[in-house]
Design an enzyme around this catalytic site. Structure first.
Site, PDB file in Angstrom:
ATOM      1  CE  LYS A   1      -2.926  -4.971   3.907  1.00 41.02           C
ATOM      2  NZ  LYS A   1      -1.742  -4.831   4.565  1.00 41.02           N
TER       3      LYS A   1
ATOM      4  NE  ARG B   1      -5.008  -7.866   8.963  1.00 43.94           N
ATOM      5  CZ  ARG B   1      -5.096  -6.624   8.540  1.00 43.94           C
ATOM      6  NH1 ARG B   1      -6.212  -6.160   7.599  1.00 43.94           N
ATOM      7  NH2 ARG B   1      -4.162  -5.564   8.762  1.00 43.94           N
TER       8      ARG B   1
ATOM      9  NE  ARG C   1       0.096   4.453   7.669  1.00 44.40           N
ATOM     10  CZ  ARG C   1      -0.344   3.345   7.169  1.00 44.40           C
ATOM     11  NH1 ARG C   1      -0.828   3.197   6.068  1.00 44.40           N
ATOM     12  NH2 ARG C   1      -0.333   2.343   7.978  1.00 44.40           N
TER      13      ARG C   1
ATOM     14  NE  ARG D   1      -3.631   2.950  10.465  1.00 41.86           N
ATOM     15  CZ  ARG D   1      -3.725   1.902   9.371  1.00 41.86           C
ATOM     16  NH1 ARG D   1      -3.720   2.151   7.902  1.00 41.86           N
ATOM     17  NH2 ARG D   1      -3.318   0.403   9.710  1.00 41.86           N
TER      18      ARG D   1
ATOM     19  NE  ARG E   1      -0.509  -2.142  12.154  1.00 35.42           N
ATOM     20  CZ  ARG E   1      -0.348  -1.016  11.565  1.00 35.42           C
ATOM     21  NH1 ARG E   1       0.301  -0.060  12.405  1.00 35.42           N
ATOM     22  NH2 ARG E   1      -0.698  -0.793  10.387  1.00 35.42           N
TER      23      ARG E   1
HETATM   24  P1  AP5 Z   1      -0.501   1.488   2.664  1.00 33.39           P
HETATM   25  O1  AP5 Z   1      -0.772   1.534   1.266  1.00 33.39           O
HETATM   26  O2  AP5 Z   1      -1.140   2.190   3.517  1.00 33.39           O
HETATM   27  O3  AP5 Z   1      -0.067  -0.084   2.888  1.00 33.39           O
HETATM   28  P2  AP5 Z   1      -1.208  -1.088   3.617  1.00 33.39           P
HETATM   29  O4  AP5 Z   1      -0.515  -2.151   3.220  1.00 33.39           O
HETATM   30  O5  AP5 Z   1      -2.579  -0.634   3.383  1.00 33.39           O
HETATM   31  O6  AP5 Z   1      -0.760  -0.594   5.275  1.00 33.39           O
HETATM   32  P3  AP5 Z   1      -1.923  -0.573   6.715  1.00 33.39           P
HETATM   33  O7  AP5 Z   1      -1.029  -0.195   7.530  1.00 33.39           O
HETATM   34  O8  AP5 Z   1      -3.143  -0.029   6.064  1.00 33.39           O
HETATM   35  O9  AP5 Z   1      -2.027  -2.128   6.671  1.00 33.39           O
HETATM   36  P4  AP5 Z   1      -2.503  -2.983   7.906  1.00 33.39           P
HETATM   37  O10 AP5 Z   1      -2.804  -4.454   7.282  1.00 33.39           O
HETATM   38  O11 AP5 Z   1      -1.802  -2.976   8.752  1.00 33.39           O
HETATM   39  O12 AP5 Z   1      -3.898  -2.066   8.315  1.00 33.39           O
HETATM   40  P5  AP5 Z   1      -5.434  -2.206   8.046  1.00 33.39           P
HETATM   41  O13 AP5 Z   1      -5.922  -0.890   7.864  1.00 33.39           O
HETATM   42  O14 AP5 Z   1      -5.749  -2.939   6.814  1.00 33.39           O
HETATM   43  O15 AP5 Z   1       1.201   2.149   2.682  1.00 33.39           O
HETATM   44  C1  AP5 Z   1       1.947   2.308   3.988  1.00 33.39           C
HETATM   45  C2  AP5 Z   1       2.575   3.657   3.846  1.00 33.39           C
HETATM   46  O16 AP5 Z   1       3.632   3.550   2.578  1.00 33.39           O
HETATM   47  C3  AP5 Z   1       1.962   5.034   3.245  1.00 33.39           C
HETATM   48  O17 AP5 Z   1       1.967   6.074   3.919  1.00 33.39           O
HETATM   49  C4  AP5 Z   1       2.127   4.914   1.567  1.00 33.39           C
HETATM   50  O18 AP5 Z   1       2.127   6.184   1.378  1.00 33.39           O
HETATM   51  C5  AP5 Z   1       3.589   4.415   1.603  1.00 33.39           C
HETATM   52  N1  AP5 Z   1       4.072   3.546   0.513  1.00 33.39           N
HETATM   53  C6  AP5 Z   1       3.086   2.525  -0.133  1.00 33.39           C
HETATM   54  N2  AP5 Z   1       3.737   1.996  -1.228  1.00 33.39           N
HETATM   55  C7  AP5 Z   1       5.077   2.455  -1.186  1.00 33.39           C
HETATM   56  C8  AP5 Z   1       6.088   2.335  -2.134  1.00 33.39           C
HETATM   57  N3  AP5 Z   1       6.178   1.481  -2.824  1.00 33.39           N
HETATM   58  N4  AP5 Z   1       7.381   3.002  -1.581  1.00 33.39           N
HETATM   59  C9  AP5 Z   1       7.422   3.896  -0.500  1.00 33.39           C
HETATM   60  N5  AP5 Z   1       6.408   4.056   0.173  1.00 33.39           N
HETATM   61  C10 AP5 Z   1       5.262   3.418  -0.011  1.00 33.39           C
HETATM   62  O19 AP5 Z   1      -5.744  -2.876   9.558  1.00 33.39           O
HETATM   63  C11 AP5 Z   1      -5.812  -2.055  10.629  1.00 33.39           C
HETATM   64  C12 AP5 Z   1      -6.251  -3.034  11.650  1.00 33.39           C
HETATM   65  O20 AP5 Z   1      -7.762  -3.366  11.626  1.00 33.39           O
HETATM   66  C13 AP5 Z   1      -5.561  -4.579  11.750  1.00 33.39           C
HETATM   67  O21 AP5 Z   1      -4.260  -4.275  12.720  1.00 33.39           O
HETATM   68  C14 AP5 Z   1      -6.676  -5.293  12.551  1.00 33.39           C
HETATM   69  O22 AP5 Z   1      -6.635  -4.777  14.139  1.00 33.39           O
HETATM   70  C15 AP5 Z   1      -8.043  -4.634  12.156  1.00 33.39           C
HETATM   71  N6  AP5 Z   1      -8.401  -5.423  10.757  1.00 33.39           N
HETATM   72  C16 AP5 Z   1      -8.332  -4.992   9.687  1.00 33.39           C
HETATM   73  N7  AP5 Z   1      -8.775  -5.831   8.877  1.00 33.39           N
HETATM   74  C17 AP5 Z   1      -9.125  -6.913   9.569  1.00 33.39           C
HETATM   75  C18 AP5 Z   1      -9.283  -8.360   9.432  1.00 33.39           C
HETATM   76  N8  AP5 Z   1      -9.794  -8.742   7.943  1.00 33.39           N
HETATM   77  N9  AP5 Z   1      -9.781  -9.266  10.574  1.00 33.39           N
HETATM   78  C19 AP5 Z   1      -9.209  -8.668  11.752  1.00 33.39           C
HETATM   79  N10 AP5 Z   1      -8.909  -7.676  12.114  1.00 33.39           N
HETATM   80  C20 AP5 Z   1      -8.685  -6.789  10.925  1.00 33.39           C
HETATM   81 MG    MG Z   2      -4.304   0.014   4.378  1.00 31.07          MG
END
Ligand code: AP5
Ligand code: MG
Length: 190
Positions: free
Chosen positions: A13, A90, A129, A135, A146
């Site tokens: 994402k 979410r 990562r 992280r 998660r």
């Molecule tokens: P990346 O682009 O970082 O993927 P992402 O989908 O953004 O992954 P996240 O881990 O950030 O998602 P998440 O939903 O768990 O975390 P968030 O921060 O939103 O890519 C991942 C890795 O893969 C990177 O190293 C990248 O380089 C690599 N990559 C990307 N594309 C690739 C490809 N095509 N091929 C190979 N490698 C690739 O949320 C974190 C926490 O915050 C949640 O768990 C929750 O506790 C809280 N939170 C956030 N939003 C909410 C909400 N709306 N409501 C309630 N709690 C929330």
């Molecule tokens: Mg992210």
């Protein structure tokens, strides 16, 4: 144009949001990044968020929706520019609140791009990562939690947005460039 980038943890994402910002100049709202900033700054929200994030749980809907509402009120210009929502909504409650909030600004969610990635690849990416960036929630115990939370609380949004006719599934197992090309096709057809 307002886009939701939807997908499991580690599905790309953030990576695809960066490409969309570069190509279309949209404003990026990543709730995960926002919360991590609060944790780093030691704010009250950060302390509350940390207790959920470290357990792989979602921040309660009411709090998360309030945070978004405040952001909209403080920066209406971002909505005028068009927003990429990354990691929000979410839950169904968040999706309904988003729709209501955008209505206040006479706009809506125009497309939801769903990144589909195999579970073993998701885990591989997050562990990698975790090693590189440190992280805190990229360890196997929190990743497992998660993913469970995603399947239970977030995955139902696929049907929710499919029923609204705005869900566009994309194979996210490919290279970053290939995935982005597919996302651009969604944009061109909107
Ligand atoms: P990346 O682009 O970082 O993927 P992402 O989908 O953004 O992954 P996240 O881990 O950030 O998602 P998440 O939903 O768990 O975390 P968030 O921060 O939103 O890519 C991942 C890795 O893969 C990177 O190293 C990248 O380089 C690599 N990559 C990307 N594309 C690739 C490809 N095509 N091929 C190979 N490698 C690739 O949320 C974190 C926490 O915050 C949640 O768990 C929750 O506790 C809280 N939170 C956030 N939003 C909410 C909400 N709306 N409501 C309630 N709690 C929330
Ligand atoms: Mg992210």
């Amino acid at each position: 144009m307002n886009i939701v980038i939807f997908g499991a943890p580690g599905s790309g994402k953030g990576t695809q949001s960066d490409r969309l910002i570069a190509e279309y100049g949209l404003h990026h709202i990543s709730t995960g990044e926002l919360l991590r900033k609060h944790i780093a700054e030691g704010t009250h929200l950060g302390k509350v968020a940390d207790s959920f994030i470290s357990q792989g749980q979602l921040i309660p809907d009411e709090l998360m929706i309030d945070v978004l509402h405040d952001l909209f009120r403080q920066h209406p210009e971002h909505i005028a520019k068009g927003v990429i929502f990354d990691g929000f909504p979410r839950t169904i409650a968040q999706a309904e609140a988003l729709s209501e909030m955008l209505k206040e600004y006479n706009t809506e969610v125009h497309a939801v791009v769903g990144l589909d990635v195999d579970e073993d690849e998701l885990i591989r990416r997050m562990l990698q990562r975790g090693k590189e960036s440190g992280r805190a929630d990229d360890n196997i115990d929190t990743i497992t939690k998660r993913l469970q939370v995603y399947h239970k609380q977030t995955a139902p949004l696929r049907d929710y947005y499919t029923n609204k006719g705005s869900f566009h599934p994309i194979d996210g197992n490919r290279t970053v460039d290939e995935i982005f090309d597919s996302i651009k096709l969604v944009f061109c057809n909107k």
